[in-house]
Design a protein around this motif. Structure first.
Motif, PDB file in Angstrom:
ATOM      1  N   GLY A  76      83.512  46.632  43.090  1.00  0.00           N
ATOM      2  CA  GLY A  76      83.444  46.552  40.914  1.00  0.00           C
ATOM      3  C   GLY A  76      82.588  48.248  41.087  1.00  0.00           C
ATOM      4  O   GLY A  76      81.810  49.019  41.434  1.00  0.00           O
ATOM      5  N   THR A  77      81.709  48.444  39.588  1.00  0.00           N
ATOM      6  CA  THR A  77      81.462  49.819  39.044  1.00  0.00           C
ATOM      7  C   THR A  77      80.062  48.618  37.996  1.00  0.00           C
ATOM      8  O   THR A  77      80.142  48.140  37.852  1.00  0.00           O
ATOM      9  N   ALA A  78      79.100  49.161  38.805  1.00  0.00           N
ATOM     10  CA  ALA A  78      78.379  49.161  38.267  1.00  0.00           C
ATOM     11  C   ALA A  78      77.072  50.666  36.896  1.00  0.00           C
ATOM     12  O   ALA A  78      77.801  51.454  37.232  1.00  0.00           O
ATOM     13  N   ALA A  79      77.171  49.915  35.378  1.00  0.00           N
ATOM     14  CA  ALA A  79      77.773  50.863  34.626  1.00  0.00           C
ATOM     15  C   ALA A  79      76.199  50.698  33.876  1.00  0.00           C
ATOM     16  O   ALA A  79      75.631  49.652  33.695  1.00  0.00           O
ATOM     17  N   PRO A  80      75.382  51.516  32.773  1.00  0.00           N
ATOM     18  CA  PRO A  80      74.725  51.467  32.587  1.00  0.00           C
ATOM     19  C   PRO A  80      74.602  50.691  31.155  1.00  0.00           C
ATOM     20  O   PRO A  80      75.164  49.006  30.300  1.00  0.00           O
ATOM     21  N   THR A  81      73.121  49.559  31.470  1.00  0.00           N
ATOM     22  CA  THR A  81      73.328  48.088  30.708  1.00  0.00           C
ATOM     23  C   THR A  81      73.462  48.461  28.494  1.00  0.00           C
ATOM     24  O   THR A  81      73.502  47.349  28.595  1.00  0.00           O
ATOM     25  N   ASN A  82      72.466  49.960  28.771  1.00  0.00           N
ATOM     26  CA  ASN A  82      73.161  50.330  26.510  1.00  0.00           C
ATOM     27  C   ASN A  82      73.301  51.588  26.652  1.00  0.00           C
ATOM     28  O   ASN A  82      72.972  51.671  27.868  1.00  0.00           O
ATOM     29  N   ALA A  83      73.224  51.825  25.474  1.00  0.00           N
ATOM     30  CA  ALA A  83      73.243  53.035  24.831  1.00  0.00           C
ATOM     31  C   ALA A  83      72.168  53.666  25.513  1.00  0.00           C
ATOM     32  O   ALA A  83      71.932  54.801  26.061  1.00  0.00           O
ATOM     33  N   ALA A  84      71.065  53.414  25.586  1.00  0.00           N
ATOM     34  CA  ALA A  84      69.528  54.350  25.807  1.00  0.00           C
ATOM     35  C   ALA A  84      69.701  54.364  27.459  1.00  0.00           C
ATOM     36  O   ALA A  84      68.422  54.658  27.759  1.00  0.00           O
ATOM     37  N   ASP A  85      70.158  53.767  28.179  1.00  0.00           N
ATOM     38  CA  ASP A  85      69.673  53.680  29.178  1.00  0.00           C
ATOM     39  C   ASP A  85      71.169  54.652  29.595  1.00  0.00           C
ATOM     40  O   ASP A  85      72.345  54.814  30.087  1.00  0.00           O
ATOM     41  N   ASN A 138      72.867  47.953  38.752  1.00  0.00           N
ATOM     42  CA  ASN A 138      72.209  48.641  36.980  1.00  0.00           C
ATOM     43  C   ASN A 138      70.387  48.011  37.299  1.00  0.00           C
ATOM     44  O   ASN A 138      69.992  47.173  38.603  1.00  0.00           O
ATOM     45  N   GLN A 139      69.859  47.836  36.769  1.00  0.00           N
ATOM     46  CA  GLN A 139      68.811  48.040  36.567  1.00  0.00           C
ATOM     47  C   GLN A 139      68.680  46.479  37.189  1.00  0.00           C
ATOM     48  O   GLN A 139      67.628  45.934  37.142  1.00  0.00           O
ATOM     49  N   PHE A 140      69.491  45.869  36.356  1.00  0.00           N
ATOM     50  CA  PHE A 140      69.175  43.878  36.247  1.00  0.00           C
ATOM     51  C   PHE A 140      70.198  43.440  37.005  1.00  0.00           C
ATOM     52  O   PHE A 140      69.964  42.320  37.551  1.00  0.00           O
ATOM     53  N   PHE A 141      71.298  43.568  36.815  1.00  0.00           N
ATOM     54  CA  PHE A 141      72.383  43.408  37.379  1.00  0.00           C
ATOM     55  C   PHE A 141      72.718  43.418  39.056  1.00  0.00           C
ATOM     56  O   PHE A 141      73.114  44.782  39.149  1.00  0.00           O
ATOM     57  N   ALA A 142      73.818  42.770  40.101  1.00  0.00           N
ATOM     58  CA  ALA A 142      74.508  43.901  41.304  1.00  0.00           C
ATOM     59  C   ALA A 142      75.049  42.707  41.588  1.00  0.00           C
ATOM     60  O   ALA A 142      75.295  41.498  41.593  1.00  0.00           O
ATOM     61  N   SER A 143      76.060  43.184  42.701  1.00  0.00           N
ATOM     62  CA  SER A 143      77.259  42.694  42.790  1.00  0.00           C
ATOM     63  C   SER A 143      76.528  42.811  44.830  1.00  0.00           C
ATOM     64  O   SER A 143      76.179  44.182  45.375  1.00  0.00           O
ATOM     65  N   ILE A 144      76.568  42.210  45.575  1.00  0.00           N
ATOM     66  CA  ILE A 144      76.771  41.882  46.901  1.00  0.00           C
ATOM     67  C   ILE A 144      77.526  41.258  47.576  1.00  0.00           C
ATOM     68  O   ILE A 144      77.805  39.914  47.052  1.00  0.00           O
ATOM     69  N   LEU A 145      78.192  41.971  48.146  1.00  0.00           N
ATOM     70  CA  LEU A 145      79.419  41.511  49.733  1.00  0.00           C
ATOM     71  C   LEU A 145      79.060  41.625  50.931  1.00  0.00           C
ATOM     72  O   LEU A 145      78.152  42.015  51.357  1.00  0.00           O
ATOM     73  N   THR A 146      78.852  39.531  51.383  1.00  0.00           N
ATOM     74  CA  THR A 146      78.734  39.551  52.503  1.00  0.00           C
ATOM     75  C   THR A 146      79.137  38.921  53.331  1.00  0.00           C
ATOM     76  O   THR A 146      80.067  37.827  53.626  1.00  0.00           O
TER      77      THR A 146
END
Length: 558
Positions: free
Chosen positions: A222-231, A285-293
């Motif tokens: 997946g794609t991790a993106a900034p969480t908001n416009a200020a990030d 990103n700062q608060f969320f993640a995808s982790i494949l195990t």
């Protein structure tokens, strides 16, 4: 405050403190120049020409153990550009949704993969109930085949079956290999089943009676993106574990950089290739993640930047996300034979107590929190803060009070150290007249000055570091506290006093581009008061002015 106190203690003990005003002035100027260079250099650095070759980051090479063989770098398809582009979903795609109380997982039949995951417990914006959607803008659907024509995001899969908690897709590759993709979520989570974990299995079955080779498979994280416009994406990272060591690298590894004072600069790189074996991989990103195990270790990982907002210029940090694909080597299929890739796929918040649950996750997956070198202290303090928060369920400002009470608990525990430092400082202050006399007597002889000073300390049984060491012992806890608060998902959008979001600076205004944050200003005020209450050394005027100026420098930095 601890740093300032130690500097003042150094002024009380050093026999050379007042020897060279010129060098002190130069040192302060160099320090300020370094901070200005770090800020302005990154802000105004021009874009670089993309480099044509990749950076290869092989786990186990730098930290190779004697007698072990370093893993080989993976063979990969080289992307054409320095970054990937956002791909829009096919208009005629069939979308199915599996959901529980925590997530709504959208699947697309194109690629037979996960289009995105809505996190129901975490809103995308403050005061708006719409959930945060991981992989909303993306290069590929999650767990889609990457760089695999005939099975990738452009390939329609057939829905074989679907229930409230599972879905199965099927396609045929090259007329010879049947590819079945199964996904399942947990409807009623318990200690052994996390609601954010999606179970996935891809099965390759040979439809012929002849052996058939299977190309290397890469599944998108997946794609991790900034969480908001200020990030601006400073905490967009990709990571992996070899089972022994974990490694994380930020998006800046792929971005052009001028370095620090011109040192360590590099052009943009198209991708970072990581060799295996890898026990898990992630993007966050700062608060969320995808982790494949995966059930079996992966062969490697490929990470690229993604241009999320084409309208923004290429040098804009806000325009980019980070995407990774985990690579697997599938053995050749015997006639009518089959092979399977199985994995647990976590898409959710970076919650330490959740990721540290050994019944669900591997022992080291909580490292996704990226607490750094002070992780031991961060983990203790986050556990304590979460425990305290449990006494205020649903209360307004609950997390704010949890932080305050955790800090007070730390200060209470460290009272003996603080008292020891204070007593040492007072003893040193009593010696100041004698120390000043020694400085005057041996001002032209540094060796005799040092010997006489040490003899004075010995005579009065004073430890010159007695005021600093007790404070230094407490500092790892506070550094760990600071590091922990930066990526704790529970603090996102939590208000306290005038602060509307405990995960962000408490900025109330900007003056000439400088943010006005109340808590650092209050900290600066308390530092000034503390400096005035602490015994002051008798030093020359220039040194005294520098020490009085120090709280203002720290306030500006913070």
């Amino acid at each position: 405050g601890s740093v300032a106190a130690c500097v003042r203690q150094g002024a009380l003990t050093s026999p050379f403190f007042s020897m060279d005003k010129k060098n002190t002035t130069i040192g302060v100027l160099l320090l300020l120049t370094a901070f200005a260079s770090l800020y302005l250099g990154q802000r105004f650095s021009p874009p670089h020409t993309p480099a044509p070759t990749p950076t290869v980051n092989q786990p186990g090479v730098a930290e190779k153990v004697a007698g072990e063989t370093a893993p080989a770098a993976p063979s990969t398809m080289t992307p054409n550009t320095a970054f990937a582009a956002v791909n829009h979903d096919v208009a005629e795609a069939q979308v199915h949704t599996l959901e529980n109380a925590f997530v709504a997982v959208e699947f697309t039949n194109f690629g037979g993969a996960i289009r995105n995951v809505a996190l129901k417990k975490y809103p995308a914006e403050q005061d708006n109930p719409a959930p945060f959607v991981f992989n909303e803008l993306h290069a590929d659907p999650m767990l889609a085949f990457v760089d695999f024509p005939g099975l990738d995001r452009a390939t329609p899969f057939q829905v074989v079956s679907s229930t409230a908690t599972s879905i199965v897709y099927r396609a045929v590759y090259d007329g010879r290999i049947e590819v079945t993709r199964r996904y399942e979520i947990v409807a009623n989570p318990d200690k052994q089943h996390d609601p954010y974990v999606i179970r996935h299995e891809t099965t390759f079955r040979n439809l012929t009676d002849q052996a058939v080779p299977v190309p290397r498979v890469a599944l998108s994280l997946g794609t991790a993106a900034p969480t908001n416009a200020a990030d601006v994406g400073l905490r967009l990272t990709a990571g992996y574990s070899t089972g022994k060591d974990q490694e994380f690298f930020a998006r800046s590894k792929l971005e052009p950089s001028n370095g620090i004072l011109g040192i360590g600069g590099h052009a943009a790189v198209p991708f970072v290739a990581t060799g295996g074996p890898l026990t898990w991989t992630s993007v966050s990103n700062q608060f969320f993640a995808s982790i494949l195990t995966p059930d079996q270790p992966a062969a490697g990982m490929l990470t690229r930047r993604v241009k999320l907002l084409p309208a923004l210029p290429d040098e804009s940090h806000n325009a980019y996300g980070l995407t990774s694909a985990t690579q697997f080597d599938v053995p050749a299929l015997a006639g009518s034979g089959e092979a399977k890739i199985g994995a647990d796929f976590y898409v959710g918040p970076k919650e330490y107590r959740r990721l540290a649950n050994g019944d669900v996750f591997k022992a080291d997956q909580d490292k996704v929190m990226q607490f750094g070198m002070f992780k031991f202290f961060s983990q203790i303090l986050l556990t304590l803060m979460t425990w305290i928060h449990g006494f205020f369920p649903g209360a307004t400002w609950a997390w704010g009070w949890a932080i305050v009470l955790t800090t007070l608990a730390l200060k209470t525990i460290f009272v003996p150290f603080t008292l020891a430092a204070s007593k040492s400082a007072k003893r040193m202050a009593k010696l100041q007249p004698e120390m000043q006399a020694i400085r005057e007597k041996f001002k032209d002889n540094p060796q005799k000055l040092q010997a006489a000073t040490m003899e004075l300390f010995k005579k009065h049984k004073v430890n010159p570091l007695g005021g600093c060491l007790p404070i230094l012992l407490t500092m790892p806890f506070f550094f760990g506290f600071f590091q922990m608060l930066q990526s704790t998902a529970e603090l996102r959008f939590q208000p306290f006093l005038w602060a509307t979001d405990l995960s962000s600076p408490d900025t109330v205004a900007h003056v000439v581009g400088l943010p006005i944050n109340i808590l650092p200003l209050l900290m600066g005020a308390t530092m000034v008061i503390q400096m005035r209450l602490t015994p002051s050394p008798t030093v020359d005027n220039a040194q005294a002015k520098m020490m009085k100026f120090m709280p203002y420098i720290f306030t500006l930095i913070c």
